[in-house]
Motif scaffolding. Structure first.
Motif, mmCIF file in Angstrom:
data_model
loop_
_atom_site.group_PDB
_atom_site.id
_atom_site.type_symbol
_atom_site.label_atom_id
_atom_site.label_comp_id
_atom_site.label_asym_id
_atom_site.label_seq_id
_atom_site.Cartn_x
_atom_site.Cartn_y
_atom_site.Cartn_z
ATOM 1 N N UNK A 50 0.827 -1.212 0.000
ATOM 2 C CA UNK A 50 0.000 0.000 0.000
ATOM 3 C C UNK A 50 0.860 1.260 0.000
ATOM 4 N N UNK A 51 2.000 1.202 0.657
ATOM 5 C CA UNK A 51 2.924 2.337 0.623
ATOM 6 C C UNK A 51 3.409 2.576 -0.806
ATOM 7 N N UNK A 52 3.782 1.500 -1.495
ATOM 8 C CA UNK A 52 4.219 1.616 -2.894
ATOM 9 C C UNK A 52 3.118 2.223 -3.760
ATOM 10 N N UNK A 53 1.883 1.784 -3.558
ATOM 11 C CA UNK A 53 0.751 2.306 -4.336
ATOM 12 C C UNK A 53 0.564 3.795 -4.069
ATOM 13 N N UNK A 54 0.626 4.186 -2.806
ATOM 14 C CA UNK A 54 0.453 5.591 -2.446
ATOM 15 C C UNK A 54 1.545 6.462 -3.062
ATOM 16 N N UNK A 55 2.786 6.034 -2.945
ATOM 17 C CA UNK A 55 3.893 6.812 -3.507
ATOM 18 C C UNK A 55 3.783 6.866 -5.034
ATOM 19 N N UNK A 56 3.407 5.755 -5.642
ATOM 20 C CA UNK A 56 3.257 5.719 -7.107
ATOM 21 C C UNK A 56 2.198 6.717 -7.565
ATOM 22 N N UNK A 57 1.077 6.750 -6.886
ATOM 23 C CA UNK A 57 0.014 7.705 -7.242
ATOM 24 C C UNK A 57 0.532 9.136 -7.185
ATOM 25 N N UNK A 58 1.258 9.448 -6.111
ATOM 26 C CA UNK A 58 1.788 10.808 -5.966
ATOM 27 C C UNK A 58 2.819 11.120 -7.045
ATOM 28 N N UNK A 59 3.651 10.148 -7.382
ATOM 29 C CA UNK A 59 4.663 10.365 -8.422
ATOM 30 C C UNK A 59 4.000 10.601 -9.785
ATOM 31 N N UNK A 60 2.942 9.878 -10.056
ATOM 32 C CA UNK A 60 2.238 10.045 -11.335
ATOM 33 C C UNK A 60 1.612 11.439 -11.411
ATOM 34 N N UNK A 61 0.992 11.882 -10.323
ATOM 35 C CA UNK A 61 0.418 13.229 -10.297
ATOM 36 C C UNK A 61 1.516 14.261 -10.497
ATOM 37 N N UNK A 62 2.648 14.096 -9.825
ATOM 38 C CA UNK A 62 3.758 15.036 -9.977
ATOM 39 C C UNK A 62 4.294 15.047 -11.401
ATOM 40 N N UNK A 63 4.266 13.894 -12.065
ATOM 41 C CA UNK A 63 4.742 13.810 -13.445
ATOM 42 C C UNK A 63 3.937 14.743 -14.354
ATOM 43 N N UNK A 64 2.648 14.833 -14.098
ATOM 44 C CA UNK A 64 1.783 15.684 -14.916
ATOM 45 C C UNK A 64 1.840 17.142 -14.488
#
Length: 75
Positions: A50-64
């Motif tokens: 779940x930590x990986x999922x949370x960080x991934x979501x934030x990284x994807x938002x930051x990418x945009x």
């Protein structure tokens, strides 16, 4: 940004994630597999998944960028 550009940017964002984080994100958010099942597959704890999922979501938002996140909240 047109649909093709969004899809290309999304693929780029997901592709830039570390392999285990990418796996957790795709399995959890795209394929709706439980964190417990993913954890068992990958040999990690459900909390780590779940930590990986949370960080991934934030990284994807930051990418945009921040403008994309603000625009997504208006629809």
């Amino acid at each position: 940004m047109d649909t093709k550009s969004v899809w290309t940017e999304f693929q780029c964002a997901v592709g830039s994630l570390p392999p285990q984080m990418r796996a957790c994100y795709l399995l959890h958010d795209m394929l709706d597999i439980s964190s417990a099942d993913i954890a068992e597959m990958l040999g990690i704890s459900p909390a780590a998944c779940l930590h990986h999922v949370d960080v991934a979501r934030r990284q994807i938002v930051l990418h945009f960028g921040p403008d994309a996140h603000a625009a997504s909240n208006t629809h």
